[in-house]
Scaffold this motif. Sequence first.
Motif, short mmCIF file in Angstrom:
data_model
loop_
_atom_site.label_atom_id
_atom_site.label_comp_id
_atom_site.label_asym_id
_atom_site.label_seq_id
_atom_site.Cartn_x
_atom_site.Cartn_y
_atom_site.Cartn_z
N GLN A 56 48.36 39.68 -4.71
CA GLN A 56 46.81 39.16 -3.75
C GLN A 56 46.61 39.49 -2.41
OE1 GLN A 56 44.86 37.86 -6.15
NE2 GLN A 56 46.06 37.78 -7.48
N LEU A 81 43.55 42.40 -0.50
CA LEU A 81 42.32 42.55 -1.16
C LEU A 81 41.07 42.18 -0.94
CD1 LEU A 81 44.05 41.43 -4.87
CD2 LEU A 81 43.26 43.37 -3.92
N ARG A 115 43.87 50.34 -2.47
CA ARG A 115 43.30 49.42 -1.90
C ARG A 115 43.61 48.86 -1.29
NH1 ARG A 115 47.38 46.07 -3.30
NH2 ARG A 115 45.99 44.50 -4.31
N ASN A 172 39.17 46.47 -6.28
CA ASN A 172 40.23 45.78 -6.11
C ASN A 172 40.58 45.49 -7.83
OD1 ASN A 172 37.84 44.48 -6.66
ND2 ASN A 172 37.82 42.97 -5.85
N GLN A 173 40.36 45.74 -8.60
CA GLN A 173 40.51 45.69 -9.94
C GLN A 173 40.92 46.61 -10.51
OE1 GLN A 173 37.70 43.27 -12.08
NE2 GLN A 173 37.68 42.06 -11.00
N LEU A 192 45.69 45.36 -12.06
CA LEU A 192 45.54 44.73 -11.02
C LEU A 192 43.93 43.93 -10.85
CD1 LEU A 192 47.10 47.38 -8.50
CD2 LEU A 192 47.86 44.75 -9.20
N PRO A 193 44.09 42.38 -10.47
CA PRO A 193 45.05 41.77 -9.43
C PRO A 193 45.81 41.01 -10.52
CG PRO A 193 43.02 40.82 -10.01
CD PRO A 193 42.51 41.50 -10.53
N ASP A 202 46.58 38.32 -10.81
CA ASP A 202 45.55 36.72 -11.31
C ASP A 202 46.48 35.52 -11.37
OD1 ASP A 202 44.94 37.18 -13.59
OD2 ASP A 202 43.00 37.92 -12.92
#
Length: 305
Positions: free
Chosen positions: A79, A82, A173, A179-180, A202-203, A205
């Motif tokens: 994480q 990001l 990134r 960020n995804q 990604l991410p 989570d």
Amino acid sequence: MRDSIASLRHKIRSAQDLKSVVRSMKAIASSSIGQYESAVHSLDDYYYTVKLGLAASLGSTTQYAASHGTPRSQDMAPQQGLPSSSRVPAVGVIVFGSDQGLVGQFNESMVEFVVASLGNIPGKKHLWAVGERVQSRLQETDLATEVCFALPNSIHGITDLVGKILISLEAQREQGVINQVYIFHHRPESNAIYRPVNQQLLPLDDVWQRQLMDIEWPSNNLPEVMPNQDQTRRAFVREYLFVSLFRACAESLASENASRLSAMQRAEKNIDELQESLNQTFHRLRQSGIDEELFDVISGFEALS
């Protein structure tokens, strides 16, 4: 009459040559399917091992966070770096297709699946195509591709391709562009040749972490991560990303060759039907010509008599 017979002979020879090409492509597709499917099966155990390692390292992180009162999400390496969650997410989309044709609706069905799936995902889309054919199909939609990677010709070239994709992903990134990340590819199916699937890469989570922690440890001995938990966790994350992309590429290539094999089987059937029709027409015209020549001979003989 003779020109028609000569034309039919030429068409019959052309059909025979085309059938030889189709048979060769069938053989190549069949052998390619085997190597890619073997690669996918060989990755299953390694993929499972990597997930076990991640589960073990995340379990150690959870125990550390609980004993020190630290929120779990702050200690997760994936994480870090990001963009803020308050911003509209920028989505990186990796679409696997084909570089070559003669694959039926392989690329068209993938593009339809991508368009339908991305309609439910908010944010700006950055598309990366793997394969020139699927890129050209994507350009016909409202989704524009920014990068195009060439597909490898064999299983040995997948590692280089995955390395290039991971380097590009890391650069995007770090710059805060995305960020995804989602992967779209075809997966081989026994009853339907293949089907389109997607995966959030990604991410990593909380949902992904909870699914990972639900994996049952295969023995009664609990694992211990040592000596550097953060370094070990990062190494497992890198392997997870690599294996996920490698597997997606291998499954896509296996599906592509399965689609090509199916297309060549249909083409061979059509050629057989065409050859049968041409041969029947050829024999009918040839017999008609022979009958006319015999009739002329008989008519001439009777006239002389």
